[in-house]
Design a protein around this motif. Structure first.
Motif, PDB file in Angstrom:
ATOM      1  N   SER A 191       0.793  -1.228   0.000  1.00 51.79           N
ATOM      2  CA  SER A 191       0.000   0.000   0.000  1.00 51.79           C
ATOM      3  C   SER A 191       0.828   1.282   0.000  1.00 51.79           C
ATOM      4  N   HIS A 192       2.027   1.263   0.582  1.00 55.26           N
ATOM      5  CA  HIS A 192       2.797   2.499   0.719  1.00 55.26           C
ATOM      6  C   HIS A 192       3.576   2.795  -0.556  1.00 55.26           C
ATOM      7  N   PRO A 193       3.564   4.077  -0.993  1.00 58.54           N
ATOM      8  CA  PRO A 193       4.269   4.434  -2.240  1.00 58.54           C
ATOM      9  C   PRO A 193       5.778   4.211  -2.186  1.00 58.54           C
ATOM     10  N   ALA A 194       6.342   4.083  -0.996  1.00 55.81           N
ATOM     11  CA  ALA A 194       7.779   3.822  -0.897  1.00 55.81           C
ATOM     12  C   ALA A 194       8.143   2.492  -1.549  1.00 55.81           C
ATOM     13  N   PHE A 195       7.181   1.568  -1.621  1.00 55.17           N
ATOM     14  CA  PHE A 195       7.424   0.244  -2.196  1.00 55.17           C
ATOM     15  C   PHE A 195       6.818   0.099  -3.592  1.00 55.17           C
ATOM     16  N   ARG A 196       6.480   1.213  -4.226  1.00 56.15           N
ATOM     17  CA  ARG A 196       5.753   1.134  -5.494  1.00 56.15           C
ATOM     18  C   ARG A 196       6.548   0.402  -6.580  1.00 56.15           C
ATOM     19  N   ASN A 197       7.870   0.510  -6.561  1.00 54.70           N
ATOM     20  CA  ASN A 197       8.695  -0.136  -7.590  1.00 54.70           C
ATOM     21  C   ASN A 197       9.373  -1.396  -7.082  1.00 54.70           C
ATOM     22  N   TYR A 198       8.829  -1.964  -6.034  1.00 54.52           N
ATOM     23  CA  TYR A 198       9.305  -3.245  -5.539  1.00 54.52           C
ATOM     24  C   TYR A 198       8.427  -4.350  -6.128  1.00 54.52           C
ATOM     25  N   PRO A 199       8.932  -5.568  -6.234  1.00 52.35           N
ATOM     26  CA  PRO A 199       8.128  -6.629  -6.868  1.00 52.35           C
ATOM     27  C   PRO A 199       6.913  -7.003  -6.033  1.00 52.35           C
ATOM     28  N   VAL A 200       5.787  -7.198  -6.683  1.00 53.42           N
ATOM     29  CA  VAL A 200       4.589  -7.628  -5.977  1.00 53.42           C
ATOM     30  C   VAL A 200       4.801  -9.058  -5.504  1.00 53.42           C
ATOM     31  N   VAL A 201       4.364  -9.350  -4.288  1.00 56.22           N
ATOM     32  CA  VAL A 201       4.431 -10.692  -3.718  1.00 56.22           C
ATOM     33  C   VAL A 201       3.078 -11.003  -3.083  1.00 56.22           C
ATOM     34  N   GLY A 202       2.941 -12.197  -2.531  1.00 62.08           N
ATOM     35  CA  GLY A 202       1.655 -12.574  -1.955  1.00 62.08           C
ATOM     36  C   GLY A 202       0.614 -12.864  -3.010  1.00 62.08           C
ATOM     37  N   VAL A 203       1.076 -13.201  -4.217  1.00 64.66           N
ATOM     38  CA  VAL A 203       0.182 -13.457  -5.350  1.00 64.66           C
ATOM     39  C   VAL A 203       0.262 -14.937  -5.710  1.00 64.66           C
ATOM     40  N   THR A 204      -0.860 -15.611  -5.762  1.00 66.14           N
ATOM     41  CA  THR A 204      -0.880 -17.018  -6.138  1.00 66.14           C
ATOM     42  C   THR A 204      -0.657 -17.174  -7.636  1.00 66.14           C
ATOM     43  N   TRP A 205      -0.434 -18.405  -8.055  1.00 66.55           N
ATOM     44  CA  TRP A 205      -0.283 -18.679  -9.495  1.00 66.55           C
ATOM     45  C   TRP A 205      -1.558 -18.321 -10.237  1.00 66.55           C
ATOM     46  N   ARG A 206      -2.697 -18.613  -9.656  1.00 65.13           N
ATOM     47  CA  ARG A 206      -3.970 -18.303 -10.318  1.00 65.13           C
ATOM     48  C   ARG A 206      -4.175 -16.794 -10.427  1.00 65.13           C
ATOM     49  N   GLN A 207      -3.752 -16.051  -9.427  1.00 72.25           N
ATOM     50  CA  GLN A 207      -3.841 -14.595  -9.507  1.00 72.25           C
ATOM     51  C   GLN A 207      -2.902 -14.053 -10.586  1.00 72.25           C
ATOM     52  N   ALA A 208      -1.708 -14.623 -10.671  1.00 70.55           N
ATOM     53  CA  ALA A 208      -0.765 -14.184 -11.694  1.00 70.55           C
ATOM     54  C   ALA A 208      -1.318 -14.443 -13.083  1.00 70.55           C
ATOM     55  N   ARG A 209      -1.948 -15.596 -13.283  1.00 67.98           N
ATOM     56  CA  ARG A 209      -2.539 -15.882 -14.589  1.00 67.98           C
ATOM     57  C   ARG A 209      -3.708 -14.945 -14.870  1.00 67.98           C
ATOM     58  N   ALA A 210      -4.510 -14.655 -13.869  1.00 66.38           N
ATOM     59  CA  ALA A 210      -5.612 -13.711 -14.058  1.00 66.38           C
ATOM     60  C   ALA A 210      -5.083 -12.344 -14.488  1.00 66.38           C
ATOM     61  N   PHE A 211      -3.953 -11.941 -13.924  1.00 63.49           N
ATOM     62  CA  PHE A 211      -3.328 -10.681 -14.308  1.00 63.49           C
ATOM     63  C   PHE A 211      -2.956 -10.692 -15.790  1.00 63.49           C
ATOM     64  N   THR A 212      -2.417 -11.801 -16.287  1.00 68.10           N
ATOM     65  CA  THR A 212      -2.037 -11.870 -17.703  1.00 68.10           C
ATOM     66  C   THR A 212      -3.267 -11.763 -18.603  1.00 68.10           C
ATOM     67  N   VAL A 213      -4.378 -12.363 -18.173  1.00 69.60           N
ATOM     68  CA  VAL A 213      -5.613 -12.264 -18.957  1.00 69.60           C
ATOM     69  C   VAL A 213      -6.106 -10.829 -18.985  1.00 69.60           C
ATOM     70  N   TRP A 214      -6.124 -10.183 -17.816  1.00 73.62           N
ATOM     71  CA  TRP A 214      -6.557  -8.781 -17.761  1.00 73.62           C
ATOM     72  C   TRP A 214      -5.648  -7.900 -18.606  1.00 73.62           C
ATOM     73  N   ARG A 215      -4.356  -8.096 -18.517  1.00 78.96           N
ATOM     74  CA  ARG A 215      -3.408  -7.281 -19.289  1.00 78.96           C
ATOM     75  C   ARG A 215      -3.639  -7.451 -20.788  1.00 78.96           C
ATOM     76  N   THR A 216      -3.955  -8.678 -21.193  1.00 83.18           N
ATOM     77  CA  THR A 216      -4.271  -8.938 -22.597  1.00 83.18           C
ATOM     78  C   THR A 216      -5.518  -8.182 -23.018  1.00 83.18           C
ATOM     79  N   ARG A 217      -6.579  -8.288 -22.231  1.00 83.58           N
ATOM     80  CA  ARG A 217      -7.848  -7.631 -22.572  1.00 83.58           C
ATOM     81  C   ARG A 217      -7.695  -6.106 -22.527  1.00 83.58           C
ATOM     82  N   TYR A 218      -6.918  -5.629 -21.604  1.00 83.96           N
ATOM     83  CA  TYR A 218      -6.705  -4.180 -21.470  1.00 83.96           C
ATOM     84  C   TYR A 218      -6.034  -3.628 -22.719  1.00 83.96           C
ATOM     85  N   ASN A 219      -5.028  -4.335 -23.218  1.00 84.26           N
ATOM     86  CA  ASN A 219      -4.343  -3.890 -24.427  1.00 84.26           C
ATOM     87  C   ASN A 219      -5.211  -4.076 -25.662  1.00 84.26           C
ATOM     88  N   GLU A 220      -5.977  -5.161 -25.701  1.00 88.22           N
ATOM     89  CA  GLU A 220      -6.855  -5.406 -26.846  1.00 88.22           C
ATOM     90  C   GLU A 220      -7.919  -4.327 -26.982  1.00 88.22           C
TER      91      GLU A 220
END
Length: 438
Positions: free
Chosen positions: A235-264
């Protein structure tokens, strides 16, 4: 002269009709299409295709015997230059949050695209589409310019009753769920001759909560005072450019789907050819990219040493007997820390280990193909846990140097989140290898 002039007019008319629409003169000319020039997606680098020896290059410290060497070939692709950062993942979280707020709570037609001349906010199917350009100009959570009118409608998105702390408005992250569908092409290919199967049998529908599990900073470690990381890491902007963690494999895949649809959506609005989908890299793609074009090396920077000539550590990991700060960070560090490898990729070893799309199997190298190899299995909820293992690569800030090696394989279960696992995306290059262009 009149005859010559008439002949010129007739010839000109013939040429004009031959070049116009439908003027192929009965010849095979192909379907007219816009020319396409491949672009490097923002934040990504080009990885040229090639062949490499995949597998162990150093001693098998753990005696796992699961990284047998095999020569494989990988097609060219694009890969994120860095791990997905908190700021980038937060764009996904905010998109889901705003979508739910508009569709389930605000229900105001001004936030939807209005079809021209229709006088309504729905298309023929009855679906409504959010006008994101309007949302960006008029943030729904802002108290400025008359937006305070949304405050009462949005109260339902906050924690209620005894779940509130000091009566502050905090988004109930349990509401932030992303629904998506995608084709499981491997299943479609396997059952293509099965007359009992329908297209819908190969469509995966999934719903995932999108907010990272910030409590991993405590649950991953016994008796460690990591409460500040829980409170501020995502949540804190001090960590804005640090790698996101606490993300499951299913969440990571959902992110790729959203990123695809967002660009499309952007490409479609400008009638531009779309990219192929964003995905998690296969473990072969990850190892190939991590090697940076080097042959037989232990680490992305070469090796076999994990320090440079000046004695400086080259990655964020657990050096020595546990002097975590020796490399510059007690936990994770900025995604652009240390020098990139020869492909321009940062932290392909260390910082956070990374999810791949590949399912983990100890003997995978013995049965996968030698061209674009991977082993995928779409685990069902009823499947045993052993079938839900996904390959994790790269090693992390809490790992010893062995796990940073290019060929070291590890795994984690697809529904688990860790404080030391993140991810990055790839998308395939369309066309010939850039280096082979003439």
């Amino acid at each position: 002269m009149k005859q010559i002039y008439l002949l010129i007019v007739v010839l000109a008319g013939g040429v004009w009709s031959g070049c116009g629409k439908g003027g192929d003169r009965g010849e095979l000319t192909g379907v007219p299409q816009r020319s396409f020039r491949s672009e490097v997606p923002y934040g990504m680098v080009y990885i040229p295709g090639g062949t490499f020896l995949m597998g162990q290059t150093d001693q098998d410290v753990t005696f796992a015997q699961i990284a047998q060497t095999k020569q494989v070939t990988v097609a060219p692709f694009f890969m994120d230059q860095t791990e997905i950062s908190n700021s980038q993942y937060k764009q996904f979280v905010y998109w889901v949050r705003d979508s739910i707020a508009i569709t389930n709570y605000i229900n105001d037609n001004k936030y939807y695209i209005q079809p021209k001349g229709a006088g309504a906010n729905a298309n023929a199917t009855g679906k409504k589409y959010i006008n994101w350009a309007y949302v960006k100009r008029n943030p729904i959570w802002s108290d400025k310019k008359g937006q305070a009118g949304n405050a009462s409608k949005l109260q339902g998105m906050y924690y209620q009753g005894e779940d509130r702390v000091f009566d502050s408005n905090e988004i109930d992250i349990r509401l932030l769920k992303y629904n998506y569908s995608l084709m499981v092409l491997r299943d479609a290919a396997t059952y293509k001759n099965d007359k009992t199967k329908r297209r819908s049998d190969f469509i995966l529908h999934d719903t995932v909560t999108v907010y990272p599990d910030t409590l991993v900073w405590l649950s991953d470690f016994s008796y460690a005072a990591n409460e500040p990381m829980v409170e501020g890491y995502f949540s804190h902007p001090a960590f804005r450019n640090y790698p996101v963690v606490g993300v499951t494999w299913r969440q990571a895949r959902a992110f790729t789907v959203w990123r695809t649809r967002y660009n499309e959506a952007y490409k479609a609005s400008r009638r531009l050819p779309r990219r192929l989908p964003y995905e998690l890299p296969t473990e072969a793609e990850f190892e190939y990219a991590a090697r940076g074009g080097r042959i037989g090396t232990d680490y992305p920077w070469g090796g076999p040493y994990i320090k440079n000539a000046k004695g400086c550590l080259l990655a964020n990991f657990k050096p020595g007997r546990g002097n975590y700060t020796d490399d510059g960070g007690a936990y994770t560090v900025n995604v652009r820390s240390y020098f990139p490898n020869d492909y321009g990729l940062y932290n392909m070893a260390g910082n956070v280990a990374e999810w791949t799309s590949s399912t983990f199997d100890e003997s995978a190298s013995s049965f996968v193909h030698d061209l674009a190899p991977t082993f995928n299995y779409e685990a069902k909820a009823t499947d045993p846990e052993v079938l839900k293992r996904k390959v994790v690569r790269g090693g992390s800030w809490k790992d010893i140097g062995y796990f940073l090696q290019n060929a070291t394989r590890s795994y984690e279960y697809q529904d688990t989140a860790k404080s030391y696992i993140g991810f990055r995306c790839v998308t395939q290059y369309l066309g010939r290898d850039i280096k082979d262009k003439r």
